[in-house]
Design an enzyme around this catalytic site. Structure first.
Site, mmCIF file in Angstrom:
data_model
loop_
_atom_site.group_PDB
_atom_site.id
_atom_site.type_symbol
_atom_site.label_atom_id
_atom_site.label_comp_id
_atom_site.label_asym_id
_atom_site.label_seq_id
_atom_site.Cartn_x
_atom_site.Cartn_y
_atom_site.Cartn_z
ATOM 1 N N THR A 158 0.825 -1.201 0.000
ATOM 2 C CA THR A 158 0.000 0.000 0.000
ATOM 3 C C THR A 158 0.859 1.252 0.000
ATOM 4 O O THR A 158 0.443 2.299 -0.493
ATOM 5 C CB THR A 158 -0.948 0.000 1.221
ATOM 6 O OG1 THR A 158 -1.723 -1.199 1.198
ATOM 7 C CG2 THR A 158 -1.880 1.195 1.214
ATOM 8 N N TYR A 167 3.910 -12.379 5.956
ATOM 9 C CA TYR A 167 2.825 -11.869 5.109
ATOM 10 C C TYR A 167 2.584 -12.858 3.978
ATOM 11 O O TYR A 167 3.411 -13.017 3.079
ATOM 12 C CB TYR A 167 3.221 -10.492 4.571
ATOM 13 C CG TYR A 167 2.211 -9.799 3.692
ATOM 14 C CD1 TYR A 167 0.881 -10.196 3.601
ATOM 15 C CD2 TYR A 167 2.605 -8.692 2.935
ATOM 16 C CE1 TYR A 167 -0.018 -9.538 2.797
ATOM 17 C CE2 TYR A 167 1.712 -8.014 2.128
ATOM 18 C CZ TYR A 167 0.405 -8.440 2.058
ATOM 19 O OH TYR A 167 -0.485 -7.769 1.242
ATOM 20 N N LYS A 172 0.197 -12.177 8.705
ATOM 21 C CA LYS A 172 -0.847 -11.453 7.983
ATOM 22 C C LYS A 172 -1.318 -12.379 6.876
ATOM 23 O O LYS A 172 -0.595 -12.652 5.931
ATOM 24 C CB LYS A 172 -0.302 -10.142 7.406
ATOM 25 C CG LYS A 172 -1.301 -9.379 6.541
ATOM 26 C CD LYS A 172 -0.653 -8.157 5.896
ATOM 27 C CE LYS A 172 -1.606 -7.457 4.949
ATOM 28 N NZ LYS A 172 -0.957 -6.317 4.251
ATOM 29 N N VAL A 203 -4.579 -6.168 9.261
ATOM 30 C CA VAL A 203 -3.666 -5.191 8.683
ATOM 31 C C VAL A 203 -4.444 -4.550 7.550
ATOM 32 O O VAL A 203 -4.736 -5.198 6.544
ATOM 33 C CB VAL A 203 -2.363 -5.827 8.192
ATOM 34 C CG1 VAL A 203 -1.454 -4.755 7.577
ATOM 35 C CG2 VAL A 203 -1.640 -6.533 9.330
#
Length: 297
Positions: free
Chosen positions: A46, A134, A162, A204
C-alpha cells in the site's frame, strides 16, 4: 509483541515532483494514530514499496519512528524475493528504530515450502525484533501452507502472520496448531469479522485510512459479545472496502484521503491516477458510508 487490533498499511505521501513528502507523511501519521490505528506498517504494498529505493525506505522508516514517537509500534515492510537483500534491509530497518518487521512471501521465484521456511528463518536469525509473516498468494504466486506457518511460529521472534490467502479454512488450521501468543491478522479488510469469529486477532488494513474508528468499533462490539452490532458495522464497511479495492491499491484510498484533507499526492508508475468516473465511485461509497455512520450515532 501485540500490534493491536487494527494495524494500518500506510500509504506513502508524494509531492508534486514525485519524491516522498515528509511533511505530508507527518500529517498522515498523526491522523492515523488519532483515528483508530494501533500500529503502522510502513513500506508495504500500500506504500508502493516496489517503487521505493532502499534509501527511501530507510528514510521513511526513520521518519515514521520519529513522528510516531512511541505512541504506536512501527512495522517496517522489508521482505523481498532476495533473502540476503531482505536481511540487509531488515538490519538497517532495525537500526532505524522500527519495532517489528513484516516479511512478504518471496514473489516471482515461487520457492518450495522448505525454501520459504529457510528464507524466513534466515531473516529471523539475523534480527532481534518481532516478525510478521505476510502470506499473499495473489501477489507472490506462492501460498505459504499452514504447516509452514506452524513450523515458523516456533521461532521465537516470528510472532504473527498477515493472512491474505482469503482461505478461512487455512487460517483455522494455523489458529488450531499455534500457541495463543501467535497472532493471526487478516490481510483482507472484508474478512476481519469472519477471522475474529474463528479466533483471529485483528487486521492489517487499508480501509482504516478512512474508517479506522469504525473498524475498532466493530472489533470492540464483537469482543464484548455484541455480535449483531458488529455484523451491522461489517455490512456497512463492506461496500466501502469494495470501492477502495475496485482499482489498484492505493489509488482509491489516496483519493479518499485527499477528500478528507489528508493530502497524499499522486502515484508512481506503473500505477496511474483514477479517472473521473472512478473517483466518483470512490466518493459515492465514502459518502454513503459516512451517512450510515451518522445514522448509527
Amino acid at each position: 509483541m501485540d500490534f493491536g487490533r487494527v494495524s494500518t498499511a500506510m500509504v506513502t505521501p508524494f509531492g508534486q515532483d514525485g519524491t516522498i513528502d515528509f511533511e505530508r507523511t507527518a500529517a498522515l501519521i498523526n491522523y492515523l494514530i488519532e483515528n483508530g490505528s494501533d500500529s503502522l506498517v510502513v513500506g508495504g504494498t500500500t506504500g508502493e514499496s516496489p517503487t521505493l529505493s532502499n534509501d527511501e525506505k530507510i528514510s521513511l522508516f526513520e521518519y515514521t519512528v520519529a513522528i510516531a514517537d512511541g505512541r504506536v509500534p512501527v512495522i517496517a515492510g522489508t521482505g523481498s524475493n532476495n533473502t540476503q537483500g531482505t536481511i540487509d534491509l531488515s538490519i538497517k530497518a532495525v537500526q532505524a528504530g522500527v519495532d517489528a518487521l513484516m516479511l512478504v512471501a518471496p514473489y516471482y521465484s515461487k520457492p518450495s515450502q522448505e525454501g520459504l521456511y529457510q528464507h524466513f528463518a534466515a531473516v529471523a536469525d539475523a534480527v532481534d525484533v518481532p516478525i510478521m509473516i505476510y502470506n499473499i498468494p495473489g501477489r507472490s504466486a506462492v501460498n505459504i501452507l499452514p504447516e509452514t506457518i506452524i513450523k515458523l511460529s516456533l521461532i521465537d521472534n516470528i510472532t504473527a502472520v498477515k493472512e491474505a490467502s482469503g482461505n478461512l479454512d487455512q487460517m483455522t488450521d494455523i489458529l488450531s496448531n499455534t500457541s495463543n501468543e501467535f497472532l493471526v491478522y487478516s490481510g483482507d479488510d472484508g474478512l476481519t469479522l469472519p477471522l475474529l469469529a474463528i479466533g483471529g486477532h485483528g487486521v492489517v488494513s487499508v480501509a482504516s485510512h478512512i474508517a479506522g474508528n469504525e473498524m475498532q468499533a466493530m472489533i470492540k462490539a464483537f469482543t464484548e459479545g455484541r455480535s449483531q452490532e458488529a455484523a451491522t458495522i461489517h455490512q456497512q464497511l463492506l461496500p466501502l472496502i469494495r470501492a477502495l479495492f475496485a482499482q489498484p491499491n492505493p489509488a482509491p484510498v489516496k483519493v479518499a484521503l485527499d477528500d478528507k484533507g489528508i493530502a497524499c499526492g499522486g502515484l508512481r508508475l506503473p500505477l496511474i491516477p483514477l479517472s473521473l468516473d472512478e473517483k466518483e465511485m470512490v466518493r459515492a461509497a465514502v459518502e454513503t458510508f459516512n451517512h450510515q455512520v451518522k445514522l448509527l450515532k
